[in-house]
Design a protein around this motif. Structure first.
Motif, PDB file in Angstrom:
ATOM      1  N   LEU A  77       0.835  -1.202   0.000  1.00 56.51           N
ATOM      2  CA  LEU A  77       0.000   0.000   0.000  1.00 56.51           C
ATOM      3  C   LEU A  77       0.871   1.253   0.000  1.00 56.51           C
ATOM      4  O   LEU A  77       0.581   2.230  -0.700  1.00 56.51           O
ATOM      5  CB  LEU A  77      -0.898  -0.022   1.240  1.00 56.51           C
ATOM      6  CG  LEU A  77      -2.036   0.996   1.325  1.00 56.51           C
ATOM      7  CD1 LEU A  77      -3.049   0.754   0.223  1.00 56.51           C
ATOM      8  CD2 LEU A  77      -2.722   0.903   2.690  1.00 56.51           C
ATOM      9  N   PHE A  78       1.965   1.211   0.748  1.00 55.85           N
ATOM     10  CA  PHE A  78       2.905   2.325   0.811  1.00 55.85           C
ATOM     11  C   PHE A  78       3.527   2.586  -0.566  1.00 55.85           C
ATOM     12  O   PHE A  78       3.652   3.741  -1.001  1.00 55.85           O
ATOM     13  CB  PHE A  78       3.995   1.994   1.841  1.00 55.85           C
ATOM     14  CG  PHE A  78       5.134   2.964   1.890  1.00 55.85           C
ATOM     15  CD1 PHE A  78       5.016   4.160   2.565  1.00 55.85           C
ATOM     16  CD2 PHE A  78       6.340   2.669   1.264  1.00 55.85           C
ATOM     17  CE1 PHE A  78       6.078   5.057   2.619  1.00 55.85           C
ATOM     18  CE2 PHE A  78       7.399   3.563   1.316  1.00 55.85           C
ATOM     19  CZ  PHE A  78       7.272   4.753   1.990  1.00 55.85           C
ATOM     20  N   ILE A  79       3.896   1.535  -1.256  1.00 56.49           N
ATOM     21  CA  ILE A  79       4.492   1.665  -2.589  1.00 56.49           C
ATOM     22  C   ILE A  79       3.498   2.286  -3.562  1.00 56.49           C
ATOM     23  O   ILE A  79       3.829   3.215  -4.316  1.00 56.49           O
ATOM     24  CB  ILE A  79       4.955   0.282  -3.108  1.00 56.49           C
ATOM     25  CG1 ILE A  79       6.101  -0.251  -2.239  1.00 56.49           C
ATOM     26  CG2 ILE A  79       5.389   0.361  -4.573  1.00 56.49           C
ATOM     27  CD1 ILE A  79       6.397  -1.724  -2.453  1.00 56.49           C
ATOM     28  N   VAL A  80       2.262   1.788  -3.556  1.00 57.67           N
ATOM     29  CA  VAL A  80       1.228   2.311  -4.448  1.00 57.67           C
ATOM     30  C   VAL A  80       0.996   3.802  -4.190  1.00 57.67           C
ATOM     31  O   VAL A  80       0.908   4.609  -5.129  1.00 57.67           O
ATOM     32  CB  VAL A  80      -0.086   1.521  -4.284  1.00 57.67           C
ATOM     33  CG1 VAL A  80      -1.234   2.208  -5.014  1.00 57.67           C
ATOM     34  CG2 VAL A  80       0.086   0.104  -4.804  1.00 57.67           C
ATOM     35  N   SER A  85       1.751   9.424  -5.970  1.00 53.58           N
ATOM     36  CA  SER A  85       2.236  10.785  -5.727  1.00 53.58           C
ATOM     37  C   SER A  85       3.248  11.201  -6.789  1.00 53.58           C
ATOM     38  O   SER A  85       3.232  12.338  -7.275  1.00 53.58           O
ATOM     39  CB  SER A  85       2.876  10.878  -4.338  1.00 53.58           C
ATOM     40  OG  SER A  85       1.923  10.683  -3.316  1.00 53.58           O
ATOM     41  N   ALA A  86       4.148  10.285  -7.141  1.00 49.13           N
ATOM     42  CA  ALA A  86       5.195  10.599  -8.115  1.00 49.13           C
ATOM     43  C   ALA A  86       4.630  10.857  -9.508  1.00 49.13           C
ATOM     44  O   ALA A  86       5.174  11.670 -10.262  1.00 49.13           O
ATOM     45  CB  ALA A  86       6.215   9.467  -8.173  1.00 49.13           C
ATOM     46  N   LEU A  87       3.549  10.170  -9.866  1.00 46.32           N
ATOM     47  CA  LEU A  87       3.008  10.247 -11.218  1.00 46.32           C
ATOM     48  C   LEU A  87       1.756  11.103 -11.326  1.00 46.32           C
ATOM     49  O   LEU A  87       1.215  11.261 -12.430  1.00 46.32           O
ATOM     50  CB  LEU A  87       2.692   8.825 -11.725  1.00 46.32           C
ATOM     51  CG  LEU A  87       3.875   7.843 -11.739  1.00 46.32           C
ATOM     52  CD1 LEU A  87       3.390   6.444 -12.103  1.00 46.32           C
ATOM     53  CD2 LEU A  87       4.960   8.302 -12.709  1.00 46.32           C
ATOM     54  N   MET A  94      -2.382  13.810  -6.262  1.00 45.04           N
ATOM     55  CA  MET A  94      -1.205  13.852  -5.394  1.00 45.04           C
ATOM     56  C   MET A  94      -1.633  13.707  -3.933  1.00 45.04           C
ATOM     57  O   MET A  94      -1.044  12.929  -3.163  1.00 45.04           O
ATOM     58  CB  MET A  94      -0.466  15.176  -5.596  1.00 45.04           C
ATOM     59  CG  MET A  94       0.643  15.457  -4.589  1.00 45.04           C
ATOM     60  SD  MET A  94       2.082  14.428  -4.828  1.00 45.04           S
ATOM     61  CE  MET A  94       3.254  15.178  -3.699  1.00 45.04           C
ATOM     62  N   LEU A  95      -2.671  14.428  -3.540  1.00 47.70           N
ATOM     63  CA  LEU A  95      -3.183  14.339  -2.177  1.00 47.70           C
ATOM     64  C   LEU A  95      -3.711  12.934  -1.898  1.00 47.70           C
ATOM     65  O   LEU A  95      -3.489  12.379  -0.815  1.00 47.70           O
ATOM     66  CB  LEU A  95      -4.287  15.375  -1.969  1.00 47.70           C
ATOM     67  CG  LEU A  95      -4.953  15.413  -0.589  1.00 47.70           C
ATOM     68  CD1 LEU A  95      -3.916  15.667   0.499  1.00 47.70           C
ATOM     69  CD2 LEU A  95      -6.031  16.495  -0.547  1.00 47.70           C
ATOM     70  N   THR A  96      -4.374  12.340  -2.892  1.00 51.21           N
ATOM     71  CA  THR A  96      -4.868  10.971  -2.732  1.00 51.21           C
ATOM     72  C   THR A  96      -3.717  10.000  -2.501  1.00 51.21           C
ATOM     73  O   THR A  96      -3.788   9.109  -1.639  1.00 51.21           O
ATOM     74  CB  THR A  96      -5.659  10.547  -3.977  1.00 51.21           C
ATOM     75  OG1 THR A  96      -6.762  11.441  -4.165  1.00 51.21           O
ATOM     76  CG2 THR A  96      -6.171   9.119  -3.836  1.00 51.21           C
ATOM     77  N   PHE A 160       9.799  11.063  -4.824  1.00 54.32           N
ATOM     78  CA  PHE A 160       8.760  10.096  -4.446  1.00 54.32           C
ATOM     79  C   PHE A 160       8.939   8.768  -5.182  1.00 54.32           C
ATOM     80  O   PHE A 160       8.552   7.716  -4.661  1.00 54.32           O
ATOM     81  CB  PHE A 160       7.378  10.702  -4.700  1.00 54.32           C
ATOM     82  CG  PHE A 160       6.976  11.695  -3.654  1.00 54.32           C
ATOM     83  CD1 PHE A 160       6.509  11.277  -2.423  1.00 54.32           C
ATOM     84  CD2 PHE A 160       7.118  13.060  -3.883  1.00 54.32           C
ATOM     85  CE1 PHE A 160       6.164  12.187  -1.435  1.00 54.32           C
ATOM     86  CE2 PHE A 160       6.784  13.988  -2.908  1.00 54.32           C
ATOM     87  CZ  PHE A 160       6.309  13.547  -1.681  1.00 54.32           C
ATOM     88  N   GLY A 161       9.542   8.793  -6.361  1.00 52.67           N
ATOM     89  CA  GLY A 161       9.867   7.543  -7.041  1.00 52.67           C
ATOM     90  C   GLY A 161      10.910   6.757  -6.267  1.00 52.67           C
ATOM     91  O   GLY A 161      10.813   5.524  -6.133  1.00 52.67           O
TER      92      GLY A 161
END
Length: 402
Positions: A77-80, A85-87, A94-96, A160-161
């Motif tokens: 979940l953290f990775i997703v 955010s990065a994309l 981004m907030l989501t 963020f990537g």
């Protein structure tokens, strides 16, 4: 200490980096999306709220699976969230992404604390918890400054990537190194909830809110305090925060070591000293050298309380500690939000940029008072002839090789 703690520390490093790095990248993010700095600040607020809500939510959802599997799901979940955010093509997405990533935060540290404690002998539990939290403290020394530099030089999306890649490393480490610890038998959600009726658990959480809130009352406003009061240049704030992070690393390790020997005395000492140092910060903030030393001390004393407070919750909710442990992580973020709000109030009232230090001193003193109350209640309940009722059944523990 088992290598599994290294995997947990890597995950903690990634989470700590994504939580704090956004503070140094707000101008870049705001500029790219065409929003104001205050609007971009929702990326900080949204994350904090997500931690508080996600801690109980994700822990409850994880009661049906093993702790190792839940840790892996949380890292996923953290990775997703960080990839989103990065994309993100818009500020809303981004907030989501920030909120999605934050949902993993509280439950990861909550469940991770239980796993870390179960991996070692009883007299090393606080030390194991401290080693996991070392990832979070090191993030403030290495991850956040480096992530800010990369974000300002190459682009915040790259930062963020990279954080998402740290999540992948943490996920791989958990999958490889953390032993498969079956879900404890005889413990259900109602047992986890019943542990929250324990007055000692609630007192420990209140100490977390007030004690760590004292730290963030001062640190939230460190930039204007150091530039307007101490006379530092704007660019000096970064290395001052590195000093704060170094203090956090040392305090965390010391707190973990001595909490295994004398937990409550360690809390008395760290909370009492923290209150004194925060009060003195109103004076030392006017001198560059004294201010720098004080910032490091605040980091050290603040994080010296983390392992003993987390272990206190685990000890008092011993029959069903997972939810209580996760909620205590949410309590840290509640303390951050509360103290930042109170600090803003006193500044807004015209009391000056050093006024939040007095707020922090009062909060830390309040936590110290609760620590004495907690100890007094414990002594009363353990008097000869006192019958203690365990609100939850003791879980069946599985031996883990280490």
């Amino acid at each position: 200490m088992p290598l599994a703690l290294l995997a947990l520390a890597i995950g903690a490093f990634g989470i700590g980096t994504t939580e704090f790095v956004i503070m140094g990248l707000l101008p870049e993010v705001a500029g790219d999306f065409g929003v104001s700095i205050p609007t971009a600040g929702y990326l900080v607020t949204g994350y904090a709220l997500g931690v508080m809500l996600g801690a109980p939510l994700m822990t409850v959802l994880g009661t049906k699976v093993s702790r190792k599997r839940m840790l892996m799901l949380l890292m996923g979940l953290f990775i997703v969230g960080n990839l989103l955010s990065a994309l993100a093509p818009s500020f809303g997405l981004m907030l989501t992404g920030r909120v999605v990533a934050s949902l993993a935060h509280g439950a990861f540290f909550g469940i991770g604390s239980v796993v870390a404690a179960d991996l070692v002998a009883p007299d090393k539990k606080a030390g194991a918890i401290a080693l996991m939290f070392t990832g979070l403290t090191v993030a403030n020394v290495v991850g956040v400054p480096l992530g800010t530099l990369i974000g300002q030089s190459i682009g915040w999306r790259v930062t963020f990537g990279i954080v998402a890649a740290l999540g992948v490393a943490g996920l791989a480490g958990i999958a490889r190194l953390v032993p498969d610890m079956p879900k404890a038998e005889g413990v259900r959600l109602r047992h986890e909830l019943a542990a929250l009726k324990n007055v000692q658990v609630l007192l420990a959480m209140a100490m977390t809110v007030l004690g760590f809130g004292g730290v963030f009352a001062a640190i939230t406003y460190i930039a204007p305090m150091m530039t307007h009061v101490a006379g530092f240049a704007d660019g000096s704030v970064t290395w001052l925060l590195v000093l704060f992070g170094l203090g956090m690393v040392g305090g965390n390790l010391i707190g973990g070591r001595y909490a295994d020997r004398a937990l409550m005395p360690m809390l008395y000492l760290s909370l009492g000293a923290l209150a004194v140092v925060l009060a003195l910060f109103t004076l030392t903030a006017h001198n560059k050298i004294a201010a720098a030393v004080t910032i490091a001390l605040i980091g050290a004393l603040g994080f010296a309380t983390v392992p003993p407070l987390q272990k206190r919750v685990l000890d008092q909710a011993h029959g069903a500690p997972t939810l209580a442990s996760a909620l205590n992580i949410g309590a840290f973020n509640l303390g951050n939000a509360l103290s930042a709000w109170l600090g803003g109030l006193v500044i807004g009232a015209g009391l000056g940029y050093t006024a939040p230090n007095w707020v922090g001193a009062v909060l830390a003193t309040s936590a110290l008072v609760l620590a004495f109350v907690s100890a007094a209640l414990e002594r009363r309940d353990t008097q000869p002839g006192t019958v203690l009722a365990d609100p939850v059944p003791t879980e069946r523990r599985t031996a883990v090789p280490h």
